[in-house]
Design an enzyme around this catalytic site. Structure first.
Site, PDB file in Angstrom:
ATOM      1  N   TYR A 148       5.755  -0.279  11.867  1.00 48.84           N
ATOM      2  CA  TYR A 148       6.709  -1.241  11.302  1.00 48.84           C
ATOM      3  C   TYR A 148       8.022  -0.543  10.947  1.00 48.84           C
ATOM      4  CZ  TYR A 148       8.342  -4.901   8.019  1.00 48.84           C
ATOM      5  OH  TYR A 148       9.060  -5.874   7.357  1.00 48.84           O
ATOM      6  N   ARG A 189      -0.172  -8.964   0.472  1.00 48.91           N
ATOM      7  CA  ARG A 189       0.999  -8.530  -0.296  1.00 48.91           C
ATOM      8  C   ARG A 189       0.717  -8.710  -1.783  1.00 48.91           C
ATOM      9  NH1 ARG A 189       6.159 -10.506   3.353  1.00 48.91           N
ATOM     10  NH2 ARG A 189       4.766 -12.068   4.212  1.00 48.91           N
ATOM     11  N   PHE A 194      -2.118 -10.833  -6.349  1.00 47.16           N
ATOM     12  CA  PHE A 194      -2.305 -10.925  -7.802  1.00 47.16           C
ATOM     13  C   PHE A 194      -2.442 -12.387  -8.249  1.00 47.16           C
ATOM     14  CE2 PHE A 194      -0.132  -6.646  -9.219  1.00 47.16           C
ATOM     15  CZ  PHE A 194      -1.132  -5.951  -8.556  1.00 47.16           C
ATOM     16  N   GLY A 210      -0.596   2.224 -10.672  1.00 50.81           N
ATOM     17  CA  GLY A 210       0.244   1.054 -10.953  1.00 50.81           C
ATOM     18  C   GLY A 210       1.636   1.410 -11.429  1.00 50.81           C
ATOM     19  N   THR A 213       6.984   1.215  -8.261  1.00 53.14           N
ATOM     20  CA  THR A 213       7.835   0.056  -8.580  1.00 53.14           C
ATOM     21  C   THR A 213       8.267  -0.692  -7.315  1.00 53.14           C
ATOM     22  OG1 THR A 213       9.959   1.219  -8.431  1.00 53.14           O
ATOM     23  CG2 THR A 213       8.803   1.313 -10.558  1.00 53.14           C
ATOM     24  N   ASP A 276       2.579   4.865   0.565  1.00 51.08           N
ATOM     25  CA  ASP A 276       3.065   3.749  -0.253  1.00 51.08           C
ATOM     26  C   ASP A 276       4.300   4.231  -1.049  1.00 51.08           C
ATOM     27  OD1 ASP A 276       1.433   1.046  -1.345  1.00 51.08           O
ATOM     28  OD2 ASP A 276       2.934   1.820  -2.731  1.00 51.08           O
TER      29      ASP A 276
END
Ligand code: NAD
Ligand code: UDP
Length: 317
Positions: A148, A189, A194, A210, A213, A276
């Site tokens: 991507y 996503r 969530f 977590g 950002t 990530d």
């Protein structure tokens, strides 16, 4: 400039962003040709548009050449969620690169203006924060996200080479994380995950600790920016960042979704996926100056609208 009387092609028009864009173009009086192969997009996304006399749908894969009569092209075709684009990575690269080549060839043949939906992923895992357009990025060329990221980077190269070689009118827009109604409940996503988990009372899957950002833009704001970009003077090519610079950690997002949905789900940790990005926030100074654009929808308001959408979709009314 109003798009009334123009025939505008939206590739990926049955997707999350594409369907909102088709709707906005119709509202502004344009004739819209939606091209999609339904890889991730759905007929439900465009069902309300199908009866419209100025809306046309063509099922087609952009990695194959296309000849249609259009004078504006928004090239959005490409799966956007990591789960979807990693499912068939070779096809993702083909969609990005061959799709760009074919749409640029079409723009050249028809003398059309063409806009590329690029991405903040061109910055990879950035060392410059927030990210301005002048930053060249830090992208792994051989990782899970590369199909991507590198596909989108190559598409940008093609756009600028068509500009230099063939004097095409191009617009390259780097879209940062965007959310809102018509996201898919299962596309992986973070916002959709969530919210769906919170509404179902399932565990909220927070990857890593977590602390990473993101900065989330509501879909309506994003569509305004795409339309404004297309209407900039011919000399303006971008690349231009569009997104909402309000940045928060994924832990804060999880807690916000729990509060806004009134859910009692637990937050559980899962491994952080490879490559990530740790931080992401757009520098939108250029968009503010050149597009006269600013995001208007605050995160809480946009999340409430998105939660309401998923409540209805999942029959938790
Ligand atoms: P999406 O997956 O909902 O939409 C993509 C659409 O493209 C789908 O309708 C899919 O069926 C279609 N498509 C995929 N491959 C195709 C092909 N080969 N030929 C024809 N159609 C094809 O994703 P989205 O969130 O709406 O993203 C739209 C565009 O915006 C993508 O190019 C994406 O890279 C870009 N973008 C989105 C975000 C975001 O946060 N949503 C962020 C950055 C960039
Ligand atoms: N993420 C998470 N839980 C999930 C899905 C995603 O913690 O269920 C994290 C993911 O690791 C990333 C961020 O949320 O740090 C945004 O992920 P998404 O896939 O939405 O977009 P991208 O990574 O492409 O920005």
């Amino acid at each position: 400039m109003s798009p009334a009387g123009r025939r505008t092609l939206v590739t990926g028009g049955a997707g999350f962003l594409g369907s909102h864009l088709c709707e906005a173009l119709l509202q502004r009086g344009a004739d819209v040709l939606c091209v999609d192969n339904f890889h991730t997009g759905t007929r439900a996304n465009i069902a309300a548009l199908l009866p419209h006399p100025r809306f046309e749908l063509l099922e087609h894969d952009v990695s194959v050449p296309l000849d249609v009569d259009v004078d504006r092209i928004f090239n959005l075709a490409c799966p956007a969620s990591p789960v979807h684009y990693q499912h068939d990575p070779v096809q993702t690269t083909k969609t990005c690169v061959q799709g760009a080549i074919h749409m640029l060839a079409l723009a050249k043949a028809r003398g059309a203006r063409i806009l590329q939906a690029s991405t903040s992923e061109v910055y990879g895992d950035p060392e410059v924060h927030p990210q301005p357009e002048s930053y060249w990025g830090r992208v792994n060329p051989i990782g899970m996200r590369s199909c991507y990221n590198e596909g989108k980077r190559c598409a940008e190269t093609l756009f600028f080479d068509y500009r230099r070689q063939h004097d095409l009118e191009i617009k390259v827009v780097r879209i940062f994380n965007t959310y809102g109604p018509r996201m898919y409940p299962d596309d992986g996503r973070v916002v959709s995950n969530f919210i769906v988990q919170a509404l179902r009372g399932e565990d909220i899957t927070l990857y890593g600790d977590g602390s990473q950002t993101r900065s989330f833009c509501y879909v309506d704001d994003l569509i305004e920016a795409l339309l404004a970009s297309m209407d900039t003077p011919a000399a303006f090519t971008g690349p231009v960042n569009v997104g909402n610079p309000a940045e928060l950690s994924m832990r804060e997002l999880a807690e916000l979704v729990l509060r806004l949905s009134g859910s009692r789900s637990r937050i559980v940790h899962q491994p952080l996926p490879a490559d990530d990005p740790k931080l992401r926030r757009p520098d939108i100074g250029l968009a503010q100056r050149e597009l006269g654009w600013n995001p208007k929808v605050p995160l809480e308001k946009g999340l409430l609208a998105t939660i309401a959408y998923f409540r209805a979709l999942l029959n938790f009314g």
